[in-house]
Design a protein around this motif. Sequence first.
Motif, mmCIF file in Angstrom:
data_model
loop_
_atom_site.group_PDB
_atom_site.id
_atom_site.type_symbol
_atom_site.label_atom_id
_atom_site.label_comp_id
_atom_site.label_asym_id
_atom_site.label_seq_id
_atom_site.Cartn_x
_atom_site.Cartn_y
_atom_site.Cartn_z
ATOM 1 N N UNK A 225 0.850 -1.183 0.000
ATOM 2 C CA UNK A 225 0.000 0.000 0.000
ATOM 3 C C UNK A 225 0.887 1.235 0.000
ATOM 4 N N UNK A 226 0.319 2.332 -0.358
ATOM 5 C CA UNK A 226 1.050 3.589 -0.245
ATOM 6 C C UNK A 226 1.886 3.897 -1.464
ATOM 7 N N UNK A 227 2.334 5.136 -1.512
ATOM 8 C CA UNK A 227 3.071 5.613 -2.672
ATOM 9 C C UNK A 227 4.532 5.198 -2.664
ATOM 10 N N UNK A 228 5.079 4.880 -1.500
ATOM 11 C CA UNK A 228 6.511 4.591 -1.427
ATOM 12 C C UNK A 228 6.828 3.100 -1.506
ATOM 13 N N UNK A 229 5.865 2.270 -1.861
ATOM 14 C CA UNK A 229 6.128 0.851 -2.046
ATOM 15 C C UNK A 229 6.387 0.090 -0.766
ATOM 16 N N UNK A 230 5.832 0.540 0.330
ATOM 17 C CA UNK A 230 5.982 -0.159 1.605
ATOM 18 C C UNK A 230 4.642 -0.734 2.032
ATOM 19 N N UNK A 231 4.708 -1.781 2.841
ATOM 20 C CA UNK A 231 3.484 -2.309 3.427
ATOM 21 C C UNK A 231 2.998 -1.341 4.498
ATOM 22 N N UNK A 232 1.707 -1.380 4.760
ATOM 23 C CA UNK A 232 1.115 -0.493 5.755
ATOM 24 C C UNK A 232 1.846 -0.615 7.085
ATOM 25 N N UNK A 233 2.195 0.519 7.653
ATOM 26 C CA UNK A 233 2.931 0.546 8.911
ATOM 27 C C UNK A 233 2.159 -0.196 10.000
ATOM 28 N N UNK A 234 2.899 -0.971 10.788
ATOM 29 C CA UNK A 234 2.300 -1.726 11.882
ATOM 30 C C UNK A 234 1.877 -3.134 11.504
ATOM 31 N N UNK A 235 1.831 -3.442 10.208
ATOM 32 C CA UNK A 235 1.447 -4.792 9.799
ATOM 33 C C UNK A 235 2.634 -5.739 9.935
ATOM 34 N N UNK A 236 2.340 -7.017 9.957
ATOM 35 C CA UNK A 236 3.387 -8.020 10.057
ATOM 36 C C UNK A 236 4.391 -7.885 8.909
ATOM 37 N N UNK A 237 3.900 -7.738 7.679
ATOM 38 C CA UNK A 237 4.807 -7.642 6.528
ATOM 39 C C UNK A 237 5.671 -6.387 6.597
ATOM 40 N N UNK A 238 5.124 -5.298 7.096
ATOM 41 C CA UNK A 238 5.922 -4.082 7.266
ATOM 42 C C UNK A 238 7.049 -4.327 8.266
ATOM 43 N N UNK A 239 6.729 -4.985 9.377
ATOM 44 C CA UNK A 239 7.763 -5.287 10.378
ATOM 45 C C UNK A 239 8.846 -6.182 9.783
ATOM 46 N N UNK A 240 8.444 -7.210 9.038
ATOM 47 C CA UNK A 240 9.407 -8.144 8.448
ATOM 48 C C UNK A 240 10.328 -7.435 7.459
ATOM 49 N N UNK A 241 9.760 -6.680 6.538
ATOM 50 C CA UNK A 241 10.566 -5.989 5.527
ATOM 51 C C UNK A 241 11.457 -4.935 6.183
ATOM 52 N N UNK A 242 10.954 -4.253 7.200
ATOM 53 C CA UNK A 242 11.754 -3.237 7.894
ATOM 54 C C UNK A 242 12.954 -3.848 8.611
ATOM 55 N N UNK A 243 12.785 -5.031 9.169
ATOM 56 C CA UNK A 243 13.913 -5.686 9.841
ATOM 57 C C UNK A 243 15.067 -5.906 8.868
ATOM 58 N N UNK A 244 14.733 -6.209 7.636
ATOM 59 C CA UNK A 244 15.755 -6.459 6.617
ATOM 60 C C UNK A 244 16.298 -5.153 6.048
ATOM 61 N N UNK A 245 15.395 -4.309 5.568
ATOM 62 C CA UNK A 245 15.818 -3.088 4.874
ATOM 63 C C UNK A 245 16.398 -2.039 5.814
ATOM 64 N N UNK A 246 15.730 -1.816 6.934
ATOM 65 C CA UNK A 246 16.129 -0.724 7.820
ATOM 66 C C UNK A 246 17.137 -1.145 8.889
ATOM 67 N N UNK A 247 17.015 -2.370 9.369
ATOM 68 C CA UNK A 247 17.876 -2.803 10.470
ATOM 69 C C UNK A 247 18.978 -3.760 10.038
#
Length: 177
Positions: A53-75
Amino acid sequence: MLAQQEAAQVSEEEQAHLAQVRKPQYIKQIVANACGTMALLHALANVTDLCADGENGNYREGTFLHRLVSLYKDEGKTPEQLGEFLNEDEELERVHNMFATSGQSNMDENTRFHFVAYVNLAGTIWELDGRRSAPLQKGDCTNETFGIKIAELLQGYVQMDNSCAFSLMALAPDMGQ
């Protein structure tokens, strides 16, 4: 069948080196008999531009998929750390168990069947199998040739195993737009 596939491929060490160049999000499978869930998560984690969802190609904040992708990309978590995250995530366990026990098949530790994901990342086909040490680079493609290349790969596996006992699922953009 896995041994035959591995013998016909470049060594995992060489693949791990190649994966450093254009690296897909990869998760090491820690939980036994969760390869279907792993394949789906590998696919979803690597096609955020198609599914997010969203314009920046990220999953909705707070969702499981957002947390998973953030762990890889951001952390910068490793595949093993991502596997541990999945192993410890209560939400994923609840959803996985709900679907795993509602199906038509029995959970069998000695199954011959296995699920992997194939993704097109920047013109490269990657095989994502959580049992391996790294993703495997399977060749080049375009968005237009991806399906054809996957069909060719699968034909090779069918010929090696002399079996057609597999299922396919595709995640693709809505072509009706």
